[in-house]
Design an enzyme around this catalytic site. Structure first.
Site, PDB file in Angstrom:
ATOM      1  N   CYS A 118       0.665  -1.283   0.083  1.00 32.64           N
ATOM      2  CA  CYS A 118       0.082   0.178  -0.024  1.00 32.64           C
ATOM      3  C   CYS A 118       0.847   1.194  -0.262  1.00 32.64           C
ATOM      4  CB  CYS A 118      -1.177  -0.107   1.189  1.00 32.64           C
ATOM      5  SG  CYS A 118      -0.257   0.092   2.875  1.00 32.64           S
ATOM      6  N   ASN A 172       2.446   1.586   4.469  1.00 28.18           N
ATOM      7  CA  ASN A 172       2.556   0.616   5.016  1.00 28.18           C
ATOM      8  C   ASN A 172       2.390   0.514   6.438  1.00 28.18           C
ATOM      9  OD1 ASN A 172       5.253  -1.941   5.683  1.00 28.18           O
ATOM     10  ND2 ASN A 172       3.351  -2.554   4.928  1.00 28.18           N
ATOM     11  N   CYS A 230      -1.537   0.839   7.419  1.00 28.49           N
ATOM     12  CA  CYS A 230      -2.825   0.682   7.576  1.00 28.49           C
ATOM     13  C   CYS A 230      -3.221  -0.710   6.871  1.00 28.49           C
ATOM     14  CB  CYS A 230      -3.590   1.771   7.015  1.00 28.49           C
ATOM     15  SG  CYS A 230      -3.458   3.337   8.190  1.00 28.49           S
ATOM     16  N   ARG A 231      -3.484  -0.690   5.491  1.00 29.33           N
ATOM     17  CA  ARG A 231      -4.043  -1.650   4.609  1.00 29.33           C
ATOM     18  C   ARG A 231      -3.180  -2.790   4.683  1.00 29.33           C
ATOM     19  NH1 ARG A 231      -5.423   1.713  -0.290  1.00 29.33           N
ATOM     20  NH2 ARG A 231      -3.477   2.573   0.139  1.00 29.33           N
ATOM     21  N   SER A 232      -1.823  -2.625   3.955  1.00 29.54           N
ATOM     22  CA  SER A 232      -1.042  -3.749   3.562  1.00 29.54           C
ATOM     23  C   SER A 232      -0.560  -4.637   5.108  1.00 29.54           C
ATOM     24  CB  SER A 232       0.130  -3.442   3.068  1.00 29.54           C
ATOM     25  OG  SER A 232       1.047  -2.519   3.337  1.00 29.54           O
ATOM     26  N   ASP A 241      -8.359   3.523   1.587  1.00 33.18           N
ATOM     27  CA  ASP A 241      -7.110   3.919   2.620  1.00 33.18           C
ATOM     28  C   ASP A 241      -7.720   4.343   3.807  1.00 33.18           C
ATOM     29  OD1 ASP A 241      -5.116   4.585   4.036  1.00 33.18           O
ATOM     30  OD2 ASP A 241      -4.011   5.344   2.231  1.00 33.18           O
TER      31      ASP A 241
END
Length: 161
Positions: free
Chosen positions: A8, A11, A13-15, A126
């Site tokens: 993401c 690096n 939040c999402r990933s 995001d």
């Protein structure tokens, strides 16, 4: 050994959420000896930081470990090391495809939401900007299940559970 890298922007939040969720799913299926998961960002401003508090909160609520996870930036060697590079949105995917080292990649690059064609969004939102960590977790959990099914089938892995 099959290796998966989620990517993401920062690096945090999402990933890392996807990394932790897929690690748990791998553990639950008895595939820990066959699969390795990591995450990275295309940006460098969060290097060395733990996952965002919103990500940590969701993972804590789900009983999913993120122990030892620290943000890092995508590296040219990742294109040869990882079997799959999974991008959380179209912008990440574009950045990954144009990254130094991408031209010699042996990895399969996947946009995460391509795993969930039934969803109405093309990108994992995001939560750093939206604050909606619950929605991201819902997408990540569902998509990681589909990704694991795909990997087991494509790589001919045997589950023990």
């Amino acid at each position: 050994m099959v290796q998966v890298l989620f990517v993401c922007l920062g690096n945090i939040c999402r990933s890392p959420m996807a990394e932790a969720v897929l690690r748990q799913k791998i553990k639950d299926k008895g595939l820990s000896e066959q699969l390795v998961v990591d995450s990275a960002g295309t940006g460098d401003w969060h290097i060395g930081k733990p996952p965002h508090e919103g990500t940590r909160g969701i993972l804590d609520n789900q009983g999913i470990s993120y122990s030892g996870m620290k943000a890092r930036q995508l590296h040219p060697d990742d294109f040869q090391q990882f079997t799959y590079i999974v991008c959380m949105d179209r912008s990440n995917e574009s950045n990954v495809m144009n990254w130094e080292g991408a031209s010699s990649k042996t990895s399969t690059v996947i946009r995460f939401m391509s795993l969930l064609p039934e969803e109405s969004v093309e990108d994992v939102p995001d939560p750093y900007h939206t604050g909606n960590f619950d929605e991201v977790y819902r997408l990540v959990s569902s998509g990681c299940s589909k990704l694991l099914e795909r990997i087991v089938q494509e790589q001919h892995l045997l589950t023990t559970m």
